[in-house]
Design a protein around this motif. Sequence first.
Motif, PDB file in Angstrom:
ATOM      1  N   PRO A  12      -6.286  -5.612   3.697  1.00 33.43           N
ATOM      2  CA  PRO A  12      -5.431  -6.721   4.118  1.00 33.43           C
ATOM      3  C   PRO A  12      -6.270  -7.984   4.267  1.00 33.43           C
ATOM      4  N   ASP A  13      -5.615  -9.105   4.248  1.00 30.97           N
ATOM      5  CA  ASP A  13      -6.332 -10.373   4.382  1.00 30.97           C
ATOM      6  C   ASP A  13      -6.755 -10.624   5.820  1.00 30.97           C
ATOM      7  N   ALA A  14      -6.074 -10.004   6.757  1.00 32.14           N
ATOM      8  CA  ALA A  14      -6.443 -10.099   8.165  1.00 32.14           C
ATOM      9  C   ALA A  14      -5.770  -8.960   8.923  1.00 32.14           C
ATOM     10  N   GLY A  57       1.219   5.493   3.576  1.00 27.81           N
ATOM     11  CA  GLY A  57       2.208   4.766   4.349  1.00 27.81           C
ATOM     12  C   GLY A  57       1.731   3.477   4.971  1.00 27.81           C
ATOM     13  N   VAL A  58       0.399   3.310   5.159  1.00 32.55           N
ATOM     14  CA  VAL A  58      -0.122   2.086   5.768  1.00 32.55           C
ATOM     15  C   VAL A  58      -1.003   1.302   4.798  1.00 32.55           C
ATOM     16  N   THR A  59      -1.028   1.717   3.546  1.00 34.83           N
ATOM     17  CA  THR A  59      -1.833   1.013   2.552  1.00 34.83           C
ATOM     18  C   THR A  59      -1.124  -0.268   2.134  1.00 34.83           C
ATOM     19  N   PRO A  60      -1.732  -1.436   2.344  1.00 34.53           N
ATOM     20  CA  PRO A  60      -1.067  -2.703   2.008  1.00 34.53           C
ATOM     21  C   PRO A  60      -1.147  -3.025   0.519  1.00 34.53           C
ATOM     22  N   VAL A 110       2.242  -5.114   7.483  1.00 33.59           N
ATOM     23  CA  VAL A 110       2.236  -3.649   7.445  1.00 33.59           C
ATOM     24  C   VAL A 110       1.930  -3.140   8.847  1.00 33.59           C
ATOM     25  N   PRO A 111       2.922  -2.594   9.570  1.00 34.79           N
ATOM     26  CA  PRO A 111       2.658  -2.035  10.897  1.00 34.79           C
ATOM     27  C   PRO A 111       1.636  -0.900  10.813  1.00 34.79           C
ATOM     28  N   TYR A 112       0.733  -0.860  11.795  1.00 30.76           N
ATOM     29  CA  TYR A 112      -0.389   0.080  11.760  1.00 30.76           C
ATOM     30  C   TYR A 112      -0.588   0.689  13.134  1.00 30.76           C
ATOM     31  N   ALA A 172      -7.479  -0.771   5.137  1.00 28.86           N
ATOM     32  CA  ALA A 172      -7.127  -0.782   3.717  1.00 28.86           C
ATOM     33  C   ALA A 172      -6.496   0.526   3.271  1.00 28.86           C
ATOM     34  N   TRP A 173      -6.903   1.617   3.900  1.00 27.70           N
ATOM     35  CA  TRP A 173      -6.426   2.941   3.509  1.00 27.70           C
ATOM     36  C   TRP A 173      -5.935   3.697   4.733  1.00 27.70           C
ATOM     37  N   GLY A 174      -5.199   4.781   4.467  1.00 23.56           N
ATOM     38  CA  GLY A 174      -4.866   5.734   5.509  1.00 23.56           C
ATOM     39  C   GLY A 174      -5.900   6.838   5.524  1.00 23.56           C
ATOM     40  N   SER A 175      -5.418   8.099   5.530  1.00 21.04           N
ATOM     41  CA  SER A 175      -6.330   9.242   5.652  1.00 21.04           C
ATOM     42  C   SER A 175      -6.035  10.342   4.650  1.00 21.04           C
ATOM     43  N   SER A 176      -5.510   9.991   3.486  1.00 22.37           N
ATOM     44  CA  SER A 176      -5.258  10.998   2.457  1.00 22.37           C
ATOM     45  C   SER A 176      -6.559  11.386   1.769  1.00 22.37           C
TER      46      SER A 176
END
Length: 526
Positions: A97-99, A135-138, A124-126, A77-81
Amino acid sequence: MARRRKHWGWGYEDQQPTAQQLRGAMPLVRERLGFDAQDPEEPVPLGAAAVPAASPLPPPPPGVTWDADAHARARHAWGSSYLDVVRGLRGRFDHAPDAVARPRDEAQVAAVLEWATETGVVVVPYGGGTSVVGGVTPAVDGPVVSLDLAALDRVLEVDAVSRSARVQAGALGPVLERQLAEHDLTMRCFPQSFEFSTLGGWIATRAGGHFATGPTHVDDLVEAVRAITPSGTWASRRLPGSGAGPSPDRALLGSEGILGVITEAWVRVQPHPEHRGGRAVRFGSFAMGVEAVRALAQSGLQPANCRLLDPAEAAFTGAGDGGHALLVLAFESTDAPVEADLARGLELCAECGGEWDDAPSRGGAAGAWRDAFLQAPYLRDVLVALGVMSETFETAITWERFGALREAVVDAARAALDDPRAMVTCRFTHAYPDGPAPYFTVLAPARRGDEEAQWWAVKRACSDALLAAGATITHHHAVGRDHRPWYDRQRPEPFAIALAAAKAAVDPAGILNPGVLMDPLTAPLP
C-alpha cells in the motif's frame, strides 16, 4: 522496545530461525515427509527487498497516524498464504500500500473513509494480516491505503448477567482473552490464527474456532456488530435473537471489508470450563473414524473437540504411528462433570472399531496434535525456506457425499502435482449433524522459482473438484481474491446482484476492498 512483526511470514522478527537451525530441521523433513528438503533459503532483508515506490497521496485527515515507511508498507502488502510467504521470503512486495493509516477511534475511521471517498483512494481494512486467501492484499489500480485497526483493541464493557462483552474489533485473540480473564470469562473462539488475528477479522471472514461442534463459528458468538461505512454508521441492536427481517449482523459477517469497517461487536462469553475430559482414539482406517465422528455429531453430545486425522496426517504431526486414523475427542463443561458424556462418546467410538489408552488425552497423542496445530503457521515458514510446498484446502459437505469428495480432491491434487513424493492428507476440523468440514493438506517438493505456477495448478484442480462434488469453496478461510473464481460459481446469481446493490448503496465510490467477493456495479444505482 516493543517486538516487531516480521516483514514477511509468521511471527516476530526475533523468531526467524537461523540458517544453522534450518539445516538442523532438514532430517525431520525426510523423516516426516519421506523426501529430502532443499538447501535452506534465507529471507531477503527488508533493506534489499523490492518495495515499490509509494504513489503520492493527498494530505491525510488531521490527527490520523500515517505510516509510509518500508516495514509498514511491506507488512501490509500480503496476508499469510503460502504464496504470500514465498513472495515475502524472496523480498517481493508487489502490492505494497502507499501508506498505512492507524486510526485510534471510530471518528478517525470515519475521517479516513470520508477522505478516501473524496480523493478516490482505495481503503483495505486490515486486522492481523492472517488472511490465507488474499483478503487483505491491496491488489488494485491506483493509490491505496491499508487501514490498520490495531489501536482499537479494548474490551469496553462486560455484561456478566447476560454473559456478553462489548469489544473493539482490533483486539488480537490473546489480548481479548487476557482482558476477559479479568472478569473470569472467555469468548471460547480459538482459530489457528488466534495469536495474530483479531475479533474484527474473525467477523469479517466468518472464522471458525478449533472447537469442533456446538458454538464454534464466530457467527454463533456474535450478539451485535457495529461498523463505519462511507455512508454512515451500521449498528445493529443488541439482542439474543430476532426475526425482524434479514439480519444486519449476518450481512456484515463474511463481508470481508467491502461493506464497512467493523469497529466493535457485542459477543457472547462464558466462564472458563472447570470440567474436562478426553481421549485419543485409534481406528484401523479413516473410514471407520468417519463413521464414529458422524455418530458423535448426530448424538447430541456436542464434544468440544472431535478432530479426526487420517493416518498420514497423524504421523506427520507426531500424534500417530502412520497405521491408524486418530480421533482427538474431548468434552468440557462450565457446570457439571463430563465423565458420563465422555463414556458415551467412547462407546460410540468402540461401536465403530475405535480403541484408546486409559490415560487422559492432555498429553500423548492428543497433546502432540495440539502442539502441532498451534505451531503450524511457524512450521510453514520453515518448510518454505527448505523448499517444501505446504498448502491447505478446507470445505464442508454432507455426510453421504464425503467419500466421493475426498477421493476426488486427493486425486486432483496428485494429478496436478505429478510428483510421486507428494503427500495429500485429510482431517476433520469441525463436525455437524449433517456433515463434516474436511481439511486437506498438500505437502510436496516445491519447484523453486516456479512456486506460483505449481500452486495455482493444485489450487485450480482442487477447487474445481470441490465444487463438482457439491462442497463449498471455503468453510472458514473466507473468499478473498484467491477463491473469487469459484465463489462466483457457487453463489446464486440473484444474490450476487443483491450484494452488488448493497455495496453500491453503502460505498457508492467503491473505495472499500474492491475485487474481494464481487466486482462493483458497472452503472450507478438509479
